[in-house]
Write an enzyme that holds these catalytic residues in place. Structure first.
Site, PDB file in Angstrom:
ATOM      1  N   GLY A 166       0.848  -1.182   0.000  1.00  0.00           N
ATOM      2  CA  GLY A 166       0.000   0.000   0.000  1.00  0.00           C
ATOM      3  C   GLY A 166       0.880   1.227   0.000  1.00  0.00           C
ATOM      4  O   GLY A 166       0.757   2.115   0.845  1.00  0.00           O
ATOM      5  N   HIS A 167       1.803   1.255  -0.965  1.00  0.00           N
ATOM      6  CA  HIS A 167       2.700   2.401  -1.085  1.00  0.00           C
ATOM      7  C   HIS A 167       3.405   2.369  -2.440  1.00  0.00           C
ATOM      8  O   HIS A 167       3.293   1.375  -3.182  1.00  0.00           O
ATOM      9  CB  HIS A 167       3.727   2.417   0.050  1.00  0.00           C
ATOM     10  CG  HIS A 167       4.629   1.223   0.085  1.00  0.00           C
ATOM     11  ND1 HIS A 167       4.615   0.286   1.091  1.00  0.00           N
ATOM     12  CD2 HIS A 167       5.576   0.803  -0.784  1.00  0.00           C
ATOM     13  CE1 HIS A 167       5.512  -0.644   0.841  1.00  0.00           C
ATOM     14  NE2 HIS A 167       6.104  -0.360  -0.299  1.00  0.00           N
ATOM     15  N   SER A 168       4.103   3.454  -2.725  1.00  0.00           N
ATOM     16  CA  SER A 168       4.962   3.532  -3.902  1.00  0.00           C
ATOM     17  C   SER A 168       6.302   4.091  -3.451  1.00  0.00           C
ATOM     18  O   SER A 168       6.418   4.625  -2.344  1.00  0.00           O
ATOM     19  CB  SER A 168       4.327   4.467  -4.934  1.00  0.00           C
ATOM     20  OG  SER A 168       5.253   4.765  -5.957  1.00  0.00           O
TER      21      SER A 168
END
Ligand code: TYD
Length: 137
Positions: A51-53
């Protein structure tokens, strides 16, 4: 960056009656020097990870044991990769939002990373990520 840059890498398999062996060398089987390895395990049923970049980090994700789904998103398109072989890695370049779910019981997700842990390299908010890929941030 596009989800089409997320690609499955097939690692060597050295088959033997005593069991199989897969070597992974940075810069050869993986298109960067490996600076960090971490793994996710003991994941409870129904849990979701990532749930990230990342601004700069590149990664390869491997289902060393069991299986899970990796959802990748470039802000325009999405793709899902079902990872269930210890000799396949998913290359995830920078600026791709990813979520990992559908972990099977006892599964282990190994991550090979191009850099040491650096919290400032993360987009942890999806709207901030979208603004960045749309050139607004
Ligand atoms: P997090 O990035 O939320 O895990 P994931 O995205 O894989 O679900 O990281 C969870 C915690 O672990 C967070 O406090 C940061 C810490 N962490 C490290 O200290 N070093 C690392 O290499 C990683 C990946 C996380």
């Amino acid at each position: 960056m596009s989800v089409n840059n997320c690609q499955l890498l097939e690692f060597p398999r050295i088959l033997d009656p005593r069991g199989s062996l897969t070597p992974i060398e940075g810069g050869t089987q993986v298109p960067f020097d490996i600076q960090r390895v971490y793994y996710i395990y003991d994941v409870p049923a129904g849990a979701s990870r990532a749930g990230h970049s990342h601004r700069e980090l590149q990664q390869v994700l491997v289902a060393i044991s069991g299986s899970f789904d990796v959802h990748v998103d470039d802000g325009r398109e999405r793709k899902v990769f079902h990872m269930n072989r210890p000799y396949l890695g998913l290359y995830v370049p920078k600026m791709i939002w990813r979520e990992i779910d559908n972990f099977s019981a006892g599964s282990v997700c190994v991550s090979l990373a191009s850099a040491h842990y650096e919290e400032s390299d993360y987009y942890r908010n999806y709207d901030d990520f979208l603004q960045a890929v749309r050139g607004l941030a």
